[in-house]
Each structure stands twice: as C-alpha cells, then as structure tokens.
Design an enzyme around this catalytic site. Structure first.
Site, PDB file in Angstrom:
ATOM      1  N   PHE A  67     -37.841 -37.678   4.072  1.00 25.18           N
ATOM      2  CA  PHE A  67     -36.980 -38.714   4.627  1.00 25.18           C
ATOM      3  C   PHE A  67     -37.295 -38.852   6.109  1.00 25.18           C
ATOM      4  O   PHE A  67     -37.169 -37.890   6.864  1.00 25.18           O
ATOM      5  CB  PHE A  67     -35.492 -38.413   4.431  1.00 25.18           C
ATOM      6  CG  PHE A  67     -34.638 -39.557   4.887  1.00 25.18           C
ATOM      7  CD1 PHE A  67     -34.418 -40.653   4.064  1.00 25.18           C
ATOM      8  CD2 PHE A  67     -34.104 -39.579   6.164  1.00 25.18           C
ATOM      9  CE1 PHE A  67     -33.685 -41.754   4.505  1.00 25.18           C
ATOM     10  CE2 PHE A  67     -33.367 -40.676   6.613  1.00 25.18           C
ATOM     11  CZ  PHE A  67     -33.155 -41.759   5.779  1.00 25.18           C
ATOM     12  N   ASP A 124     -41.372 -33.845  11.796  1.00 26.79           N
ATOM     13  CA  ASP A 124     -40.087 -34.540  11.900  1.00 26.79           C
ATOM     14  C   ASP A 124     -38.995 -33.473  11.877  1.00 26.79           C
ATOM     15  O   ASP A 124     -38.666 -32.922  10.830  1.00 26.79           O
ATOM     16  CB  ASP A 124     -39.937 -35.516  10.729  1.00 26.79           C
ATOM     17  CG  ASP A 124     -38.579 -36.225  10.718  1.00 26.79           C
ATOM     18  OD1 ASP A 124     -37.663 -35.790  11.459  1.00 26.79           O
ATOM     19  OD2 ASP A 124     -38.435 -37.198   9.963  1.00 26.79           O
ATOM     20  N   LYS A 175     -30.610 -35.923  15.528  1.00 27.93           N
ATOM     21  CA  LYS A 175     -29.230 -35.676  15.100  1.00 27.93           C
ATOM     22  C   LYS A 175     -28.388 -34.803  16.049  1.00 27.93           C
ATOM     23  O   LYS A 175     -27.495 -35.302  16.703  1.00 27.93           O
ATOM     24  CB  LYS A 175     -29.222 -35.101  13.690  1.00 27.93           C
ATOM     25  CG  LYS A 175     -29.748 -36.130  12.672  1.00 27.93           C
ATOM     26  CD  LYS A 175     -29.121 -35.998  11.327  1.00 27.93           C
ATOM     27  CE  LYS A 175     -29.404 -37.195  10.432  1.00 27.93           C
ATOM     28  NZ  LYS A 175     -30.759 -37.280   9.878  1.00 27.93           N
TER      29      LYS A 175
HETATM   30  C1  LIG Z   1     -31.580 -38.484   9.595  1.00 27.24           C
HETATM   31  C2  LIG Z   1     -33.061 -38.336   9.573  1.00 27.24           C
HETATM   32  C3  LIG Z   1     -33.906 -39.345  10.048  1.00 27.24           C
HETATM   33  C4  LIG Z   1     -33.384 -40.689  10.501  1.00 27.24           C
HETATM   34  O1  LIG Z   1     -32.586 -40.594  11.623  1.00 27.24           O
HETATM   35  P1  LIG Z   1     -31.645 -41.841  12.050  1.00 27.24           P
HETATM   36  O2  LIG Z   1     -31.004 -41.386  13.304  1.00 27.24           O
HETATM   37  O3  LIG Z   1     -30.692 -42.079  10.922  1.00 27.24           O
HETATM   38  O4  LIG Z   1     -32.554 -42.995  12.266  1.00 27.24           O
HETATM   39  C5  LIG Z   1     -35.264 -39.113  10.085  1.00 27.24           C
HETATM   40  N1  LIG Z   1     -35.777 -37.941   9.656  1.00 27.24           N
HETATM   41  C6  LIG Z   1     -35.005 -36.949   9.193  1.00 27.24           C
HETATM   42  C7  LIG Z   1     -35.632 -35.664   8.770  1.00 27.24           C
HETATM   43  C8  LIG Z   1     -33.626 -37.117   9.125  1.00 27.24           C
HETATM   44  O5  LIG Z   1     -32.857 -36.135   8.636  1.00 27.24           O
END
Ligand SMILES: *Cc1c(COP(=O)(O)O)cnc(C)c1O
Length: 394
Positions: free
Chosen positions: A134, A219, A248
């Site tokens: 994701f 990421d 986050k």
């Molecule tokens: C939440 C998340 C995203 C996206 O972040 P947003 O602030 O919602 O755009 C991208 N990568 C990972 C691993 C995430 O958990």
C-alpha cells in the site's frame, strides 16, 4: 450537537467515500478517545497510527500552541527554523540524508518516485513494487499499490510499474532489467496484513539494486518514527535504502510527510522539478520536532519494543482459548492477529465494548497502539477482545 445531528451533516454535505462507524469523537487523550455521548474508548488504532505517541500529547500540544502564536506558514521560497531543525533531527536518526517535506504519505511517495526517475538515466523508467503493498491513493502511488481492488474503475494506470510477490527473492531477481529505476517496498507491509519479510529478502533487494544501478525506496509511512521499536523499520534488517518516506506518526496528529534521500540522490531534486505549497510549514514541523523530542525524553522506542513483546505474548495466549486465532505477527507495536475467519464484525463488537482496533485484508486484526501504551492498557484491550470472541463463539 448530538451524535445524530453530526451524522446528518455528514450525510447531507460530506462525500460518502468512507465507511464510518457511528461515533462522533470529541476528545482524545493519550491512549483513549471520547465520543459525543460520553463513552470512553481505548484506542489501539489512534487515527490510523497518526497519533503515534497518543492523542494530544502534551509536548506536541504545547509546541503547536507556541508556534501558532509566532508563525503558521511561510512559503518555501524563504527559510523557517522548524523545517531546518526537523530535517537535522531526522537525518541524525536515519542514514544521514536530506529531507523534502510534504503533507501526506502519498505525497512523500510521489516525491520518491519522481526523484528516482530524475536521478537515474532516461531509459530507466520502471518501478518494481510488491503484491499486497500500500503506497497511497494518488495515481502514481495507487499504481504502485499492487492490489487489484485499489485499481477497479480507475484504469488505465500509470505505465512502468512491475509487480512481484512479496518476500520472493526469485521473483524479484527475475523482474530486474536495465530499465528499472527503483524498487519501492514497505520493509513491513501494513495494510497488506502486517507481513514481515525475511532479512535476507531485503538484503538481496539491496544487492540487486546496486548491481543494476537502481534505487531502493523504503516506504516507512506507517513503520517509521518509532512504531516498530526503532526509529525506522529498516534498522531491524541492516539494509539502508537510498530513499525513505514517512508520514503518519511524524506530526503527532498534524498533517506532514517527508521524503529523505542520501545526499548524492537528493542532489537530483533541483529547483523547478518538484514542490508543494504547504509542505514543511512551520506549524507541522514544530509539532514533528516535539514528537521526536518526546520519543527520546520519554524513552518511547524502548516502550514500543517492550510493550509490543508483551502484547504479542498476551495475544498468543488467547489462541489457546479461541480457535479463530491462527497466529500473531508483530514487530514492536505493529501487530497483526491472523484469524481463520472474517474479522470486521469482531472489530465492531470491540468498539461497542470500548476498544478500537482495525481489520485489514478481511481476516487480520490490526493493533497499532500509541507508543505511550502501558502493559495495563494492553491487558484491558486483550480482555475486551477475549470477551468479544467468547460471545462470538456462542
Ligand atoms: C497510509 C500509508 C500511505 C498513504 O499515506 P496518506 O497519508 O494516506 O497519503 C502510504 N504508504 C503506507 C505504507 C501507508 O501506510
């Protein structure tokens, strides 16, 4: 306003793109949140891991109050102190890179993908990402997200993305060509179900990237800033990326994202190539500085590691009583309980009983408690889940 009045406002005026639980949250404090009807809820998924050191952490609130009285925002054609200070703190806790600031995880990943294209020769335009990943909801990050359910109705996707099964060395090796600009991967998959790869897997990707002159992008939007018991999850695997993204928990509740790159890679992001109006604003950066200082002053990395281990033990004990629990996967406070059946009803019932958790991929209960969580609060959470599972089995 009553709960019903607020919900009516949403029904009339807010686009219905989220399935919402029928609760209006009016206050957050540490590991708890409070709704408009006076209920107290133990929050083991605070703001989808955004309130990573708890709701309204006093040091973060104070930093926001102080900064708000001086300067909220200044554009990026000038300098502001909090942005410089934050970049230094992050660099020292990671691999010594430089940061670009934005407002979300998806934006941080967009920046990473653009930087990888800018830094590598033109024929290198492909990105390898892992199934179950994701990476966000913008077109590029949605395309990077290798899950068909996130693509439905939105085709065609951005060209140049290649998907491989997660934690499969052979598939990763086979996907490499001299057209690959970068591999983008979560060191531990979150939304994909708390999937923890072998150390050798990430190390092998590092070697493949080096051999093929491609970049490695981690990421760390969910895993970063302490959740796993280290500042960044890559530090568990002895693999250093070229580019890392985070968001986050970084702002303690404020919207902020960051992309960090090794100096020589960062040098490719020159004026005119990428920008964001709000990115790195003084208020969000001041909050993030306070988050980092609080984590250190209160030894929250140690707490995440220790209470995380305790939570895993306690949840594993539940397995003996409840056959629906298959096993527990966790690193620090990133915890997934793999069920043998669906979990969403369990999540709803937990909320009715004062506990907030999440379910992902249909059968994985996710706990992402704040880093200030105590063993007593873990016991409270496990007791509620225990009771819900007992009721459920009747
Ligand atoms: C939440 C998340 C995203 C996206 O972040 P947003 O602030 O919602 O755009 C991208 N990568 C990972 C691993 C995430 O958990």
């Amino acid at each position: 306003m009553t709960t019903q009045e607020t919900i009516e406002l949403f029904e009339k005026y807010v686009i219905g793109n989220y399935p919402r639980l029928p609760r209006v949250i009016v206050k957050g404090e540490g590991s708890y949140m409070f709704d408009a009807d006076g209920n107290k809820v133990l929050d083991m998924f605070p703001g989808w891991a955004v309130s990573g050191i708890g709701h309204c952490h006093p040091k973060v609130v104070e930093a926001i109050r102080n900064q708000a009285g001086r300067l909220l925002h200044i554009d990026n054609t000038l300098y502001s102190e909090p942005q410089g200070k934050l970049a230094k703190l992050l660099s020292e806790r990671a691999f010594g890179g430089k940061s670009f600031f934005c407002n979300s995880g998806a934006e941080a990943n967009e920046a990473a993908l653009k930087l990888a294209r800018l830094h590598t020769p033109q024929q290198k335009y492909k990105f390898i990402t892992a199934e179950g990943s994701f990476h966000g909801r913008t077109f590029a990050t949605m395309t990077a997200t290798a899950q068909p359910k996130h693509h439905e109705g939105l085709l065609p996707l951005l060209p140049g993305f290649v998907y491989v099964p997660f934690n499969d060395v052979v598939a990763m090796e086979a996907a490499f060509t001299d057209e690959v600009a970068a591999v983008m991967i979560e060191p531990i998959q979150g939304e994909g179900g708390i999937n923890i790869p072998d150390k050798e897997y990430l190390q092998k990707i590092r070697r493949l990237c080096d051999e093929n002159k491609a970049l490695l992008i981690f990421d760390e939007v969910t895993t970063g800033v302490g959740r796993t018991g280290k500042w960044f999850a890559y530090q568990h695997f002895d693999v250093v990326p070229d580019i890392m993204t985070m968001a986050k928990a970084l702002g303690g509740g404020m919207a902020i994202g960051a992309m960090m790159a090794k100096d020589e890679v960062a040098a490719s992001l020159v004026p005119g190539k990428h920008a964001t109006t709000f990115g790195g604003n003084a208020l969000a950066c001041a909050a993030a500085v306070a988050v980092i200082e609080a984590i250190e002053e209160e030894k929250l990395l140690q707490n995440a590691a220790e209470v995380g281990r305790y939570a895993k033990e306690k949840l594993e004990l539940l397995k003996q009583k409840h056959s629906i629990i298959d096993h527990v996967r966790s690193v620090g406070l990133m915890i997934g309980v793999q069920l043998t059946g669906p979990g969403s009803e369990i999540v709803d019932k937990c909320l009715d009983n004062g506990l907030r958790i999440n379910c992902t991929q249909g059968t994985v209960l996710r706990f992402m408690p704040p880093m200030i969580v105590t063993k007593e609060q873990i016991e409270e959470a496990v007791d509620i889940l225990d009771n819900v599972l007992t009721e459920q089995a009747k």
